[in-house]
Design an enzyme around this catalytic site. Structure first.
Site, PDB file in Angstrom:
ATOM      1  N   GLU A  96      37.593  45.623  54.576  1.00  0.00           N
ATOM      2  CA  GLU A  96      38.421  44.949  55.566  1.00  0.00           C
ATOM      3  C   GLU A  96      37.543  44.219  56.581  1.00  0.00           C
ATOM      4  O   GLU A  96      36.348  44.522  56.711  1.00  0.00           O
ATOM      5  CB  GLU A  96      39.292  45.988  56.292  1.00  0.00           C
ATOM      6  CG  GLU A  96      40.205  46.809  55.378  1.00  0.00           C
ATOM      7  CD  GLU A  96      41.401  46.023  54.839  1.00  0.00           C
ATOM      8  OE1 GLU A  96      41.300  44.791  54.676  1.00  0.00           O
ATOM      9  OE2 GLU A  96      42.435  46.655  54.567  1.00  0.00           O
ATOM     10  N   ASN A 127      43.582  38.635  54.658  1.00  0.00           N
ATOM     11  CA  ASN A 127      42.686  38.797  55.814  1.00  0.00           C
ATOM     12  C   ASN A 127      41.214  38.614  55.411  1.00  0.00           C
ATOM     13  O   ASN A 127      40.318  38.871  56.208  1.00  0.00           O
ATOM     14  CB  ASN A 127      42.879  40.175  56.464  1.00  0.00           C
ATOM     15  CG  ASN A 127      42.513  41.317  55.518  1.00  0.00           C
ATOM     16  OD1 ASN A 127      42.117  41.087  54.376  1.00  0.00           O
ATOM     17  ND2 ASN A 127      42.624  42.544  55.992  1.00  0.00           N
ATOM     18  N   HIS A 177      39.636  40.224  52.855  1.00  0.00           N
ATOM     19  CA  HIS A 177      38.954  41.371  52.233  1.00  0.00           C
ATOM     20  C   HIS A 177      38.686  41.126  50.753  1.00  0.00           C
ATOM     21  O   HIS A 177      39.400  40.372  50.096  1.00  0.00           O
ATOM     22  CB  HIS A 177      39.715  42.683  52.474  1.00  0.00           C
ATOM     23  CG  HIS A 177      40.970  42.884  51.693  1.00  0.00           C
ATOM     24  ND1 HIS A 177      42.032  43.598  52.181  1.00  0.00           N
ATOM     25  CD2 HIS A 177      41.359  42.492  50.451  1.00  0.00           C
ATOM     26  CE1 HIS A 177      42.993  43.640  51.274  1.00  0.00           C
ATOM     27  NE2 HIS A 177      42.606  42.968  50.214  1.00  0.00           N
ATOM     28  N   ASP A 230      38.585  49.899  43.586  1.00  0.00           N
ATOM     29  CA  ASP A 230      39.132  50.731  44.660  1.00  0.00           C
ATOM     30  C   ASP A 230      40.322  51.569  44.196  1.00  0.00           C
ATOM     31  O   ASP A 230      40.833  51.384  43.093  1.00  0.00           O
ATOM     32  CB  ASP A 230      39.529  49.849  45.861  1.00  0.00           C
ATOM     33  CG  ASP A 230      40.211  48.551  45.442  1.00  0.00           C
ATOM     34  OD1 ASP A 230      40.754  48.500  44.323  1.00  0.00           O
ATOM     35  OD2 ASP A 230      40.189  47.591  46.227  1.00  0.00           O
TER      36      ASP A 230
HETATM   37  C1  F6R Z   1      42.477  45.192  44.474  1.00  0.00           C
HETATM   38  C2  F6R Z   1      41.621  44.680  45.527  1.00  0.00           C
HETATM   39  C3  F6R Z   1      42.112  43.744  46.583  1.00  0.00           C
HETATM   40  C4  F6R Z   1      43.027  42.627  46.051  1.00  0.00           C
HETATM   41  C5  F6R Z   1      43.525  41.759  47.203  1.00  0.00           C
HETATM   42  C6  F6R Z   1      44.445  40.647  46.723  1.00  0.00           C
HETATM   43  O1  F6R Z   1      41.762  46.057  43.616  1.00  0.00           O
HETATM   44  O2  F6R Z   1      40.498  45.053  45.540  1.00  0.00           O
HETATM   45  O3  F6R Z   1      41.002  43.165  47.225  1.00  0.00           O
HETATM   46  O4  F6R Z   1      42.322  41.851  45.126  1.00  0.00           O
HETATM   47  O5  F6R Z   1      44.186  42.544  48.130  1.00  0.00           O
HETATM   48  O6  F6R Z   1      45.605  41.232  46.231  1.00  0.00           O
HETATM   49  P1  F6R Z   1      46.698  40.345  45.472  1.00  0.00           P
HETATM   50  O7  F6R Z   1      46.047  39.893  44.218  1.00  0.00           O
HETATM   51  O8  F6R Z   1      47.828  41.310  45.205  1.00  0.00           O
HETATM   52  O9  F6R Z   1      47.045  39.228  46.379  1.00  0.00           O
END
Ligand code: F6R
Length: 243
Positions: free
Chosen positions: A142, A135, A137, A67
């Site tokens: 989301e 959450n 995702h 992403d």
């Molecule tokens: C990042 C992504 C997100 C993160 C998620 C957890 O490329 O796709 O799904 O993996 O938000 O983020 P952290 O590791 O910062 O807790």
């Protein structure tokens, strides 16, 4: 789901790195799906060390990121383009033409999503690295995102924006939109490796593993993947261990 519980974040990173290193030693032409955020930073550190000690090379590896934010330039310090460069790419011998991160030019974002999707179809991923949002995702799928989605532009959840505001000066500076692989793209990878650490992930990890498969918690879909490993530190695993 194959679940590995490790003592701490260092051990989580070692386990995840071992998976990637084994793959690259077997297949130097591997196609790797990569994630950003805090979770994979330790993994990338270990991959850099493995490259420096000549255990692996990235010369023929192709990478595809999950992403990217929409609404900040790629040159912004918090863009995922900058993140990947800082935490991995500038330290290894990857060919820049093998790096794929969704472009985020707002004027042609729908076309970019289609192009990225075509690219992913042409290049089936050998292994996709994932983190999980508080959450539920994965990528930026989301809660409520249809599980059949392919690459698309997403309006970020307020919870995601709050979580990610730690990387920005303030909540207002966190972009409201992003472009992300859809669940369908992620599920097509031959192997998935999800990393989670810290007690703030314990509830969502429990739901992902033991809850029903539902679009309300997108990571729950991973229960249906034939080759998915979840690597957790003890705090992130605390709720599943109680069970
Ligand atoms: C990042 C992504 C997100 C993160 C998620 C957890 O490329 O796709 O799904 O993996 O938000 O983020 P952290 O590791 O910062 O807790």
């Amino acid at each position: 789901m194959n679940i590995i519980v490790c003592r701490d974040y260092q051990a989580v990173s070692d386990q995840a790195a071992e998976k990637v290193i084994t793959l690259l030693q077997k297949n130097p032409y591997a196609k790797l799906g990569l994630a950003t955020g805090s979770s994979p930073i330790g993994l990338y550190d270990r991959l850099i060390k493995a490259y420096q000690s000549k255990q692996i090379t990235f010369k023929d590896v192709m990478t595809f990121n999950l992403d990217e934010y929409v609404g900040i330039p790629r040159t912004h310090a918090q863009s995922y383009y900058s993140f990947m460069n800082e935490h991995l790419f500038k330290h290894v011998d990857i060919d820049p033409s093998h790096i794929h991160i969704p472009d985020n030019d707002v004027n042609r974002i729908d076309e970019i999503a289609k192009e990225y999707n075509r690219l992913l179809k042409k290049n089936p991923l050998d292994l996709q690295v994932l983190g999980i949002g508080s959450n539920g995702h994965i990528g930026f799928n989301e809660p409520g995102t249809p599980l059949g989605n392919e690459t698309f532009v997403v309006h970020l959840d307020e919870r995601t924006r709050k979580d990610n505001s730690r990387f920005f000066g303030s909540l207002e500076e966190v972009p409201k939109y992003a472009i992300t692989m859809g669940i369908k793209n992620i599920m097509r990878a031959k192997e998935l490796v999800l990393i989670a650490s810290g007690k703030e992930k314990a509830d969502v990890v429990y739901q992902m593993i033991h809850g029903e498969v539902t679009a309300d918690l997108p990571a729950s879909i991973l229960q249906l993947h034939p080759n998915c490993t979840i690597i957790l530190d003890e705090p992130a695993a605390s709720k599943i261990q109680e069970k």
